[in-house]
Design a protein around this motif. Structure first.
Motif, mmCIF file in Angstrom:
data_model
loop_
_atom_site.group_PDB
_atom_site.id
_atom_site.type_symbol
_atom_site.label_atom_id
_atom_site.label_comp_id
_atom_site.label_asym_id
_atom_site.label_seq_id
_atom_site.Cartn_x
_atom_site.Cartn_y
_atom_site.Cartn_z
ATOM 1 N N LYS A 234 30.677 51.126 61.162
ATOM 2 C CA LYS A 234 31.390 51.119 59.899
ATOM 3 C C LYS A 234 32.314 52.318 59.867
ATOM 4 N N ILE A 235 33.517 52.059 59.550
ATOM 5 C CA ILE A 235 34.491 53.151 59.464
ATOM 6 C C ILE A 235 34.818 53.371 58.004
ATOM 7 N N ARG A 236 34.797 54.641 57.630
ATOM 8 C CA ARG A 236 35.086 54.982 56.249
ATOM 9 C C ARG A 236 36.478 54.481 55.883
ATOM 10 N N GLY A 237 36.560 53.770 54.785
ATOM 11 C CA GLY A 237 37.842 53.254 54.366
ATOM 12 C C GLY A 237 38.042 51.794 54.687
ATOM 13 N N ASP A 238 37.164 51.196 55.491
ATOM 14 C CA ASP A 238 37.298 49.782 55.803
ATOM 15 C C ASP A 238 36.659 48.972 54.683
ATOM 16 N N VAL A 239 37.387 48.744 53.643
ATOM 17 C CA VAL A 239 36.909 47.962 52.523
ATOM 18 C C VAL A 239 37.643 46.633 52.532
ATOM 19 N N LYS A 240 37.114 45.730 51.791
ATOM 20 C CA LYS A 240 37.709 44.407 51.767
ATOM 21 C C LYS A 240 39.069 44.475 51.096
ATOM 22 N N ILE A 241 40.083 44.006 51.796
ATOM 23 C CA ILE A 241 41.439 44.129 51.282
ATOM 24 C C ILE A 241 42.085 42.777 51.030
ATOM 25 N N CYS A 242 41.437 41.711 51.396
ATOM 26 C CA CYS A 242 42.032 40.404 51.177
ATOM 27 C C CYS A 242 40.913 39.394 51.004
ATOM 28 N N GLY A 243 41.313 38.224 50.616
ATOM 29 C CA GLY A 243 40.341 37.154 50.408
ATOM 30 C C GLY A 243 40.382 36.657 48.983
ATOM 31 N N GLN A 244 39.310 35.997 48.596
ATOM 32 C CA GLN A 244 39.252 35.375 47.284
ATOM 33 C C GLN A 244 38.669 36.354 46.281
ATOM 34 N N GLY A 245 39.303 36.433 45.122
ATOM 35 C CA GLY A 245 38.846 37.314 44.061
ATOM 36 C C GLY A 245 39.006 36.638 42.714
ATOM 37 N N ILE A 246 38.969 37.465 41.682
ATOM 38 C CA ILE A 246 39.064 36.965 40.305
ATOM 39 C C ILE A 246 40.093 37.814 39.569
ATOM 40 N N ARG A 247 40.899 37.166 38.765
ATOM 41 C CA ARG A 247 41.798 37.893 37.879
ATOM 42 C C ARG A 247 41.462 37.541 36.438
ATOM 43 N N TYR A 248 41.819 38.469 35.552
ATOM 44 C CA TYR A 248 41.380 38.367 34.165
ATOM 45 C C TYR A 248 42.582 38.409 33.236
ATOM 46 N N GLN A 249 42.425 37.704 32.128
ATOM 47 C CA GLN A 249 43.405 37.762 31.037
ATOM 48 C C GLN A 249 42.638 37.910 29.736
ATOM 49 N N ALA A 250 43.058 38.868 28.928
ATOM 50 C CA ALA A 250 42.347 39.151 27.686
ATOM 51 C C ALA A 250 42.550 38.026 26.688
ATOM 52 N N VAL A 251 41.550 37.872 25.830
ATOM 53 C CA VAL A 251 41.575 36.847 24.784
ATOM 54 C C VAL A 251 41.461 37.540 23.439
ATOM 55 N N ALA A 252 42.372 37.231 22.527
ATOM 56 C CA ALA A 252 42.335 37.754 21.161
ATOM 57 C C ALA A 252 41.793 36.672 20.239
#
Length: 1606
Positions: A948-966
């Protein structure tokens, strides 16, 4: 008279004698006493220093002594009897014997430094603003005592002085110079106080900076002047005005203290005397239980005041209702707090290089809050500095960064995506990257000599303040190379295996090769280097023929003779040996030869032996080779005839050795194992200068191998060439695993838990700083431990519990009945209720628990009213009617009038129905704002090889985005999002594209060498297949054609292929072979291209591989010598030309006669000479260096260290590449290889995402959370670049904001009166909004905003402050001015203090001059502030207006002020001349001299003063005088001009000094006056009457204007 005359002299003599006797007797009696007294004063006691405290035990029972002696005042020592014994100092005293272990018990204790006090002596005046330059010298004091550590009790200072010196109790300090008060400019004048007649005007100014450090006090802030309005006053308008004035309310008091009320009964003042202040100014404190509210009453006076400040009859002011003069009130009670707790430990417990102080604090808690306007709660926390200098404290522990061992070097992280898919990653080599861990630990020794791998417990990384060491670095993995061997040498002669003990008929022929490049891998193995074949008749020594010549017997010129030889004996290594050793070697010492006679047949020399037909021999096939000679001259008569054709050719066997090849084969060396036989050598053997841990042995297997068959018995191979099977080796040292101790357990929560919170855990860890190797101790399995924290108590559940409201309390009857208009027991009052603190199970507890843990305290008092006879009486409000299910409907409640109120008209105006909208449970959900960034799951990527190398974090792939609700209610009011049944967000899957690296094709094949002979280049290339995108690795080396080239130099050996020519054939005459004709013919031979080997010419190859222009001739003309002719040999080789090729140098070739001619015939020339011509038969040679190749790496390397090569070529002067042997004699010190480095493509390494920050706004629409990451390592080479996306945002939950909104303060309200004490009121309301109050906030219930710290008397959330309205004629203070700007005290432009100050003031307004005696003092107040600035002051002045100008002081920010500027530097505002400039058209100059205005000329008196101003004639005047015209037309070379040069009527130079002629005239006039005076005195010695002096003649002053007539 006679008696006096008689006794006079005698009496006088007796009196003098008596006095003398008395005086002598006095001196005689006083002398011993004086001698005794002088003796006592001449000797004094002296004492030495106290010695060391001596005692049997440590503690207070010690004794110390000192020496005491008697000395004369002049300094010499005398006997002690001369000094008074009773004044002798003590020579012993009790003491405290200090031991070393007391250092842990006692220490110095010192207080904080006091204020800096100005140092002034009695004979010096106090420094003033004008004398002080920068600062004043002051002194700070502190108390220093030696104390016992356990109870801080005082002990003797000598105890602590035994260990370390006493800290200083005084230190110098600086106090700024006195700062005078600085005020602003005056405002504009106010309007006249009266609209007619005479009145007053005023203007005010404010305090900008108060007087500090002894500066001058503030001047008056008010200026008043009279004004006169030119309007006649109406009849009676200028008389007094009357106003009803109310005094402030008295203090609240309880009803039962009637005697107090009677002593100062408030009410209406009907007298004409001024009202006195209420004597009841002290508060009555009652000791009652907390929250037991006492309701009392308070009163105030009402009186009529006149505009001149005097009281008048009340009837002159009262017209309608009388203002309220009594009311109910809450008895004041101050906030109650507990005692101070003990001081906490000082935050600074050790001594550091920094001089920052430590802090300690103590606190207290609220026991009950203030009620009834009592004093607010004081500060609950008190902090002070401690251990400022750090004296007496131990040194603070130092923390340093420590590192683990570097991990193994890995090449995989440097691979691109394309390389990872195709590479066998286990065999990679070259440049790589390695990482290590960094942790913080306490330093145990000298920081400069610390071992970074010293085992220390890891601590919090925030304790290390130095920069963090690097955690990754480039490294190199050595590339493995195969063993590279040279070509085989030729077979050597047959030799016995051992020349010392040769065995008959058994020998070996050997050939060798050597290692050109050693293998670098442990498993690398070189092939066998020696091969042997069996042979017969081996010989250790042989004869070597150096030279031979044919010698004819008896010195004849022709005929039969024998060869004369020169030979040497040599061994198998071609070394000269004794001839005795070659006796056994066969050599024909006497061989016959023959020199042809003139008629003999002549034969050529034997040709070279041909190439052997076979490389080895067997039973069925042998190798053969031949040689030939030919007839070059025919025999004559009587001569020796030529031999037959068969005699012209010879055959012999060659390569008679067998074809079976044997060699020794050795296996790789086995592992290094410990052997007891070499243990004793471990202490003495060193390897490369280093002592090994242990020396062992390595073993390998050795076998005799038959080529292409396999193992055979060892006797088939030469035993002398057998490789060794045993060698010593170095056993590597064992390395045990080294791990740090476990860190401290993380802290557990110390406060109680709220509700059912999850169990807390604490953890600790340790770090491996060295991995095991070579059989060392393994690492522990557990590197992280976790455990649950001890169970904490659940936070107590306290809540307030209220009782019912008590009855409404009015002021007592005797108070109300003594006032006008109070006839019945009714009106407004107060009612209270009890409030207690309970737990969840309704158990009563102390109210301190609720103050700490419960919600805000409920109100204790509220307003109430007991209805009067004329009041409107209502029933209680009913409950609200039920709401329908439909949103938008209303519901209401009702009340009714009771009794006679139904019939009163004024009661009908009060509302009887109250309506409000029904609550609606329908909410509207709206998406708000933009989508957030794509948030990826927070998991790390594990690279191959479990690294494991410091700094090798997940940089791509599937994620989630959020939108606020009023979430909004039907009225568009923002509400909490969960009312809309959602989490507050709209979530959507998203994809963060992965970076794609640049992709290139594979390397093409190397092109053919550009040169067939000599040096050239070879090229290979790659081309672009796919560009990088989404931040992938770029292709940085592409050319304009999107290709990458790689080139290396190449060399084609010019001697690798050569032409071989066979012997010439017999000379053919007329295409017929004959031996009887001496005519001309032709010879032919075969020419072939062969591959040259170490053993000589090899196999025949295609002719195209040899240089065509160097092809030897295959045909040549020939002729047979006739009998009797001279027969010459063939020409020999040309001699070498000198290095310098020119026609002056020559080369030679020779030949010799083989047969002498008959008599009468001669032989041709035996030598031939030709000039050396450049590039024809003479050449120059030089080295030619190729260009450097590109940096060449191993095929398995990505980057790192490589090699650049270039080739050395030998070129002759015509440009042709030749064999290097022609340039070997030339010097060439140039390197043909050099190390190079290919930059490694290191990808940018980013840290992990931080935790999400707090929301930027706690409520509203625009809140955002943020998380960041930073660059751990920048990209290098063609590595993947760093992303600019280092921050991510996501919206916060949209919640409504609730804020208190305060109205503006109302004007000062006095109900029922015109002036006096009143109240200013403002209201506060709780509003809901979306983040900004400008967006039409909506009023909501007060509970939504929580409780507000308002006074107990501020009913219905109204805020009150007392105020006053001045009555006409009152002298009063203005409202507070606005706060001044924040100002700092500075020394030489640098801050003297960290906290600035602001000031505001109130000026005095005088409305009637008759009432000035009652004016209050002007006031100012100061408060601290931050972010202040240093101000400077300077004088400014306007232009002169006549002899006056304006001078004012300006602050550095441009504000005009009074004060602040030094009076010593103040410019003059008025300039004066002495005598005054009274002449027409004159004025006073800045130098104090009278001068004339423009257009006028000064005419001076003989004394240098202005006499009058003469007008200068203008050029435009037509009637100019003659002098002026002549002056204008004067000649430039006039002698008169030179004579009168410098004359002028100006008596002063420009610098203000009188001119020389002024002094001359003054002196002449003075002499003339003296002469006239003396002459007049002589003429008129006794004047009888005063004569009238002659009128003084006006002195003539010449003003030369250049006129020649003057």
């Amino acid at each position: 008279m006679s008696l006096r005359d008689e006794h006079g002299p005698l009496g006088w003599t007796w009196q003098r004698l008596r006095k003398s006797l008395v005086l002598w007797m006095f001196f005689f009696l006083q002398a011993p006493a004086n001698l005794e007294a002088s003796k006592e004063t001449q000797y004094i006691w002296r004492s030495g220093q106290w010695g060391r405290c001596i005692g049997e035990e440590c503690g207070p029972n010690g004794v110390q002594s000192r020496t005491v002696w008697c000395v004369h005042v002049e300094g010499w020592t005398t006997h002690h009897s001369h000094c008074k014994y009773e004044e002798r100092p003590a020579i012993q005293r009790d003491c405290f014997k200090v031991c070393h272990w007391h250092q842990d018990i006692f220490e110095w204790d010192f207080s904080k430094w006091g204020d800096c006090v100005l140092c002034t002596s009695s004979n010096k005046d106090k420094p003033s603003t004008s004398t002080c330059v920068t600062a004043q010298q002051g002194l700070q004091h502190r108390k220093v005592h030696c104390v016992r550590k356990s109870n801080r009790s005082l002990v003797l200072d000598e105890i602590c002085e035994f260990f370390r010196p006493k800290p200083a109790s005084d230190q110098a300090c600086l106090i700024p110079c006195p700062q005078d008060c600085v005020v602003s400019e005056f405002s504009s004048w106010s309007a006249c106080s009266k609209g007619c007649g005479k009145g007053l005007q005023h203007r005010v100014r404010s305090v900008l900076s108060p007087p500090l450090y002894g500066g001058k006090s503030c001047p008056s802030l008010t200026e008043t002047k009279s004004c006169d309005v030119q309007v006649s006053c109406l009849v009676g308008e200028d008389e007094f005005q009357y106003s009803l004035k109310v005094d402030p309310w008295s203090d609240c008091r309880l009803p039962h203290q009637r005697q107090v009320w009677q002593s100062g009964k408030p009410g209406l003042n009907f007298s004409l005397q001024p009202s006195e202040k209420n004597p009841l100014k002290h508060r009555i404190h009652e000791h009652f239980k907390p929250w037991n509210v006492k309701i009392g009453y308070q009163t105030r006076r009402v009186h009529c005041t006149r505009s001149d400040g005097k009281n008048a009859m009340l009837s002159l002011c009262i017209h309608d209702d009388i203002p309220t003069i009594f009311q109910s009130c809450v008895m004041p009670r101050d906030c109650g707090v507990s005692e101070w707790s003990d001081w906490s430990f000082c935050s600074k417990t050790c001594q550091t290089l920094a001089t920052l102080p430590g802090y300690r604090s103590r606190n207290r808690f609220i026991k009950h809050k203030a009620i009834g306007g009592g004093s607010d709660c004081p500060h609950l926390v008190k902090t002070e500095t401690c251990n400022i200098g750090g004296e007496g404290l131990p040194e603070c522990p130092r923390y340093v960064w420590k590192t683990t061992d570097w991990n193994e070097c890995q090449v995989t992280p440097l691979l691109s995506q394309q390389e990872r898919r195709k590479s066998n990653q286990s065999t990679l080599c070259g440049g790589g990257i390695q990482t290590r861990q960094v942790y913080c630990a306490q330093a145990t020794g000298d920081v400069n000599k610390l071992d970074l791998k010293e085992v220390s417990r890891p601590v919090d990384h925030n304790l290390c303040i130095e920069p963090t060491p690097v955690t990754s670095q480039l490294c190199n993995v050595a590339c493995t190379t195969e063993c590279l061997a040279s070509a085989w040498s030729s077979w050597r002669s047959c030799m016995p295996e051992n020349c010392q003990d040769p065995q008959k008929n058994r020998g070996f022929k050997t050939r060798k090769r050597h290692v050109i490049g050693e293998p670098t891998s442990r498993a690398g193995k070189c092939p066998h280097l020696i091969e042997a074949i069996h042979c017969e008749d081996p010989m250790c020594f042989h004869w070597d023929l150096l030279e031979e010549s044919c010698v004819v017997e008896n010195n004849q010129t022709c005929g039969q003779g024998s060869y004369k030889e020169r030979i040497l004996c040599k061994n198998h290594q071609d070394e000269v040996a004794s001839e005795e050793l070659c006796k056994e070697s066969s050599h024909h010492r006497h061989r016959l030869c023959e020199v042809p006679c003139p008629n003999d047949c002549v034969l050529s020399e034997w040709s070279e032996w041909s190439i052997c037909s076979r490389s080895c021999s067997s039973k069925i096939a042998e190798g053969k080779q031949s040689r030939a000679r030919m007839i070059i001259a025919l025999a004559g008569e009587g001569g020796k005839p030529c031999p037959s054709r068969t005699a012209l050719q010879e055959w012999r066997s060659c390569n008679e050795h067998g074809c079976t090849v044997f060699y020794w084969e050795a296996s790789p060396w086995g592992p290094c194992t410990e052997d007891t036989l070499v243990t004793a050598l471990n202490a003495t053997i060193s390897w490369n200068g280093e002592n090994p841990c242990s020396v062992g042995i390595q073993i390998r297997q050795v076998h005799c191998v038959r080529y292409k068959v396999g193992h055979v018995p060892p006797k088939r191979c030469p035993e002398s060439l057998r490789p060794k099977t045993l060698q010593p080796c170095l056993l590597p040292c064992k390395k045990d695993c080294i791990a740090t101790p476990f860190s401290e357990w993380t802290s557990c929560p110390t406060t109680c838990e709220q509700g059912n919170s999850s169990d807390s855990k604490q953890s600790r860890y340790r770090i491996i700083i060295q991995n095991p190797a070579n059989g060392g101790q393994e690492c522990p399995d557990t590197l992280y431990e976790e455990r649950e924290c001890e169970a904490l108590s659940v936070c107590p559940n306290y809540r307030w519990k209220t009782h019912k409201w008590h009855h409404c309390v009015l002021p007592p009857d005797y108070v109300r009945q003594g006032m006008m208009g109070a006839t019945e027991n009714c009106g407004s009052g107060l009612q209270s209720r009890g409030v207690i603190c309970t737990t969840g199970n309704d158990q009563h507890v102390d109210i301190i628990g609720c103050l700490k843990w419960a919600s805000p305290m409920p109100p204790l008092v509220q307003k109430c009213r007991i209805p009067c006879h004329e009041d409107c009486i209502f029933t209680q409000w009913s409950k609200f009617s039920p709401c329908t299910a439909v949103c938008g409907s209303n519901h209401s409640r009702r009340r009714f009038l009771v009794g006679k109120s139904k019939k009163r008209e004024k009661c009908q105006k009060h509302p009887l129905v109250e309506t409000k909208p029904c609550p609606c449970n329908k909410y509207i959900r709206e998406a708000l704002g933009n989508w957030s960034d794509c948030i990826l799951p927070e998991d790390k990527i594990s690279l191959q090889l479990s690294m494991k190398i410091r700094g090798d974090v997940k940089i791509c792939g599937q994620g989630i985005r959020y939108q606020a609700v009023a979430c909004y209610d039907p009225n568009k009011k923002l509400v909490n999002p969960w009312l809309c049944g959602s989490s507050g967000y709209i979530e959507e899957t998203c994809t963060e594209p992965c970076p794609s690296d640049c992709k290139l094709s594979e390397w093409s094949q190397w092109s053919a060498c550009s040169k067939s002979c000599g040096s050239g280049i070879q090229i290979r290339s790659k081309w672009l297949r796919e560009k990088a995108y989404n931040g992938g690795r770029p292709c940085l080396k592409l050319d304009v054609k999107n290709q990458v080239y790689d080139k290396i130099p190449c060399y084609r050996d010019c001697g690798k292929y050569s032409w071989i020519a066979e012997p010439w054939s017999e000379c053919r005459i007329n295409h017929q072979e004959t031996t009887h004709s001496c005519e001309e013919g032709v010879q032919v031979r075969k020419v072939r291209c062969v591959h040259n080997t170490a053993n000589g010419p090899g196999e025949i190859v295609d002719d195209t591989l040899c240089a065509y222009n160097e092809t030897p001739a295959g045909v040549r003309p020939c002729s047979l010598y006739c009998p009797g002719d001279c027969v010459m040999s063939d020409w020999g080789q040309w001699s070498l030309c000198p290095k310098e090729c020119n026609i002056l140098n020559t080369r030679v070739r020779i030949r010799y006669p083989l047969r002498l001619p008959v008599d009468g015939k001669t032989c041709p020339e035996t030598s031939e000479v030709e000039p050396c011509v450049l590039n024809k038969n003479c050449f120059h040679f030089h080295y030619n260096l190729t260009e450097w190749s590109s940096c060449q790496l191993s095929d398995k390397a990505v980057c790192g260290q490589g090699l650049k090569v270039r080739l050395l070529d030998c070129v002759q002067s015509d440009g042709k590449s030749v064999n290097l042997k022609y340039c070997e004699k030339m010097e060439s010190s140039r390197h043909l290889s050099m190390h190079c480095f290919v930059e490694c493509p290191v990808n940018c390494q980013l840290s992990e995402w931080s935790s999400w920050s707090e929301c930027s706004r706690t409520c509203g629409l625009d809140g955002q959370m943020k998380r960041t990451r930073h660059v751990l390592q920048k990209a290098h080479g063609e590595g993947r670049p760093c992303s600019s996306h280092l921050a991510q945002y996501r919206p916060c939950l949209v919640k409504p904001c609730y804020s208190w909104v305060f109205d503006e303060w109302s004007a000062c309200k006095i109900k029922g009166a015109q002036c006096g004490g009143g109240f200013k009121v403002r209201h506060v309301s709780c509003v809901a909004h979306e983040g900004t109050l400008s967006e039409s906030p909506k009023v909501v219930e007060n509970e939504m905003c929580g409780n507000k710290a308002v006074g107990i008397n501020d009913i219905d959330w109204g805020l009150k402050i007392s105020c006053s309205v001045p009555c006409p004629g009152d002298c009063h203070l203005t409202e507070w001015s606005s706060w001044s700007s924040c100002q700092l005290i500075c020394l030489d432009g640098k801050r003297f203090e960290t906290t600035g100050h602001q000031t505001r003031s109130r000026a005095v307004i005088v409305q009637a001059l008759e009432n000035q005696e009652n004016c209050p003092e002007q006031v100012w107040e100061r408060r601290p502030c931050t972010e202040g600035t240093c101000h400077e002051y300077e004088w400014r002045s306007s232009a002169w207006n006549g002899n006056e100008r304006s001078v004012w002081c300006v602050r550095s920010d441009g504000v005009n002020v009074t004060g602040g500027c030094s009076l010593l530097n103040q410019p003059t505002a008025t300039r004066h001349c002495n005598p005054l400039c009274s002449k027409p058209y004159s004025f006073c100059t800045q130098g104090g001299v009278c001068s004339c205005e423009k257009g006028y000329m000064e005419v001076m008196t003989p004394y240098g003063f202005l006499d009058y101003c003469a007008k200068i004639p203008m050029l435009e005047e037509k009637k100019a005088d003659v002098k002026t015209n002549m002056g204008k037309n004067k000649l430039s070379n006039s002698k008169f001009q030179g004579f009168f040069k410098g004359w002028s009527i100006e008596p002063f130079h420009p610098d203000g000094k009188p001119k020389v002629w002024v002094y001359g005239i003054s002196a002449a006039v003075g002499v003339l006056i003296i002469f006239i005076t003396v002459l007049s005195y002589i003429i008129c010695k006794k004047p009888k009457h005063q004569t009238r002096p002659a009128p003084q003649q006006k002195p003539l002053t010449l003003a030369y204007d250049g006129d020649m007539d003057m």
